[in-house]
Enzyme design. Sequence first.
Site, PDB file in Angstrom:
ATOM      1  N   HIS A 120       0.973  -1.127   0.084  1.00  0.00           N
ATOM      2  CA  HIS A 120       0.013  -0.055   0.042  1.00  0.00           C
ATOM      3  C   HIS A 120       0.992   1.329  -0.132  1.00  0.00           C
ATOM      4  CE1 HIS A 120      -3.630   2.514   0.823  1.00  0.00           C
ATOM      5  NE2 HIS A 120      -2.796   3.157   1.794  1.00  0.00           N
ATOM      6  N   GLU A 134      -3.956  -3.716   9.714  1.00  0.00           N
ATOM      7  CA  GLU A 134      -4.273  -3.078   8.592  1.00  0.00           C
ATOM      8  C   GLU A 134      -3.236  -1.922   8.541  1.00  0.00           C
ATOM      9  OE1 GLU A 134      -8.576  -2.463   7.391  1.00  0.00           O
ATOM     10  OE2 GLU A 134      -8.788  -2.708   9.628  1.00  0.00           O
ATOM     11  N   HIS A 136      -1.187   0.801   6.944  1.00  0.00           N
ATOM     12  CA  HIS A 136      -1.262   1.960   5.950  1.00  0.00           C
ATOM     13  C   HIS A 136       0.040   2.845   6.169  1.00  0.00           C
ATOM     14  CE1 HIS A 136      -5.009   0.606   4.433  1.00  0.00           C
ATOM     15  NE2 HIS A 136      -5.540   0.872   5.535  1.00  0.00           N
ATOM     16  N   GLU A 180      -4.715   0.838  10.857  1.00  0.00           N
ATOM     17  CA  GLU A 180      -6.009   1.539  10.607  1.00  0.00           C
ATOM     18  C   GLU A 180      -6.962   0.794  11.752  1.00  0.00           C
ATOM     19  OE1 GLU A 180      -9.572   2.153   7.676  1.00  0.00           O
ATOM     20  OE2 GLU A 180      -7.559   1.337   6.920  1.00  0.00           O
TER      21      GLU A 180
END
Length: 280
Positions: free
Chosen positions: A215, A254, A256, A271
């Site tokens: 990401h 998660e 990011h 996240e």
Amino acid sequence: MSLIREIAGGPYALAAGPDGAMWVTLVHDGAIARVGADGAVDRFPVADGSRPSLISAGPDGALWFTRNGDDRIGRLTTAGELTEFPLSEGSAPFGICAGADGALWFTEMGSGGIGRITVDGETSGWASVGGTPSMITRGPDDAVWFTLNQGNAIGRLHPRDGVTMRELPTRGAGPVGITATHDDAIWFTEILADKLGRIPLDGALQEIDLPGKPHAVVADPSGGVWVSLWGADRLARVSADGDIETFDLPPGSEPHGLAFGPDGGLWVALESGFVLRMPD
């Protein structure tokens, strides 16, 4: 030193501020958090539904961020003073970076544009590129480079040269994150293709297999890059030669945004509700 702080609201992106703190967007809560050097956390409400997304330190000593949910650019001083600058309806700004010209440049995912805002708040639409422009970075050539998430390309914009595009060799790659490194190269992630890309300013585009839904990507001051593997709950460090080392995070993290702090440590926005400083 390692540090973890629980911060509800969906930590998404980070930037080091001139005050020695890390500043974090909380995409779900519509707020910005400050994590001080001592680990203390302060919150600054923005607006319900504003969806603060990417954030950058500006040349004026303030933090600038995109409000993807309500079509605005936000400015927050280190003293907590908030200003907002409206954009056209449906523009959905996302990526933002400080440019070589002393202004901030940003992407508009909804309208497919690249915009510019001065530190005095004067906005202008610089180019319409389509393709859902995502993240943006200042390149070593003083142009701004950006990913076209649905256009399957990397774009370059310089006020002198205009816009040029580099189509990716892998179809449907879904490029997202982008950064520039000190060896005069642009690195970017391909979240749908599980690849990491590199464009030397004087060479051909290269791709590296990197499973785990890469990401965000950030340049490592010592060489190479760090990448958040959102789909695998891992981080990866990739050397300039393409050697890969991975680091596990807790399940459901998660990961990011990535940013290096004033102390030289790597910070990660999870996240799931945490901000993590990686051990030295």
